[in-house]
Design an enzyme around this catalytic site. Structure first.
Site, short mmCIF file in Angstrom:
data_model
loop_
_atom_site.label_atom_id
_atom_site.label_comp_id
_atom_site.label_asym_id
_atom_site.label_seq_id
_atom_site.Cartn_x
_atom_site.Cartn_y
_atom_site.Cartn_z
N LYS A 1 1.39 4.46 6.87
CA LYS A 1 0.63 5.29 5.93
C LYS A 1 1.12 6.73 6.02
CE LYS A 1 -2.46 2.17 4.66
NZ LYS A 1 -1.62 1.01 4.90
N SER A 35 0.81 -1.23 0.00
CA SER A 35 0.00 0.00 0.00
C SER A 35 0.84 1.28 0.00
CB SER A 35 -0.97 0.02 1.18
OG SER A 35 -0.28 0.25 2.39
#
Length: 139
Positions: free
Chosen positions: A98, A61
């Site tokens: 993230k 991701s």
């Protein structure tokens, strides 16, 4: 989603030879035989030893930020997270890496269009564990 596995750092010091000459990535240049000082990667990568830990990345991701599966993250817990920092967070008891966005509320954004951002709502429990300061990758 990219997850992280925590790794406890060791405190030993390893001084490695450091060549002061730069290595061109373009046309080759004549090799210089001058060995400079030594370099300890702990000194190079870690700013605050007591607040730093490592984590291994699982998933894709964050590939748009250059963070790939199997990479080793250097995370500093003493660095305050800011807008656009890459952070390691705990969301509903799971670690993730993230990009922190604080423009319109708090959001953890992946760097891969195949994944959706994680928006902080009353339903999710989130804690920032630290800011990613470096990436270590074996070739």
């Amino acid at each position: 989603m990219s997850k992280v596995t925590l790794i406890k750092p060791k405190t030993s010091r390893v001084d490695l030879p450091f060549y002061e000459s730069k290595v061109p990535a373009g046309f080759p240049s004549p090799a210089t035989e001058y060995l400079g000082d030594t370099l300890d990667l702990n000194d190079y990568l870690i700013n605050n030893k007591t607040a730093t830990f490592f984590a291994k990345v699982e998933g894709d991701s964050m590939m748009g930020a250059g963070i790939l599966e199997g990479d080793l993250l250097v995370i500093d817990r003493s660095k305050p997270p800011k807008h656009n920092s890459i952070v390691v967070a705990v969301v509903d008891n799971e670690f993730t890496v993230k990009r922190l966005c604080t423009e319109d509320g708090i959001e953890l954004r992946p760097e891969n269009p195949a994944y959706q951002p994680i928006k902080l709502t009353g339903e999710l429990e989130m804690q920032i564990w630290g800011v990613v300061t470096s990436i270590v990758r074996k070739l």
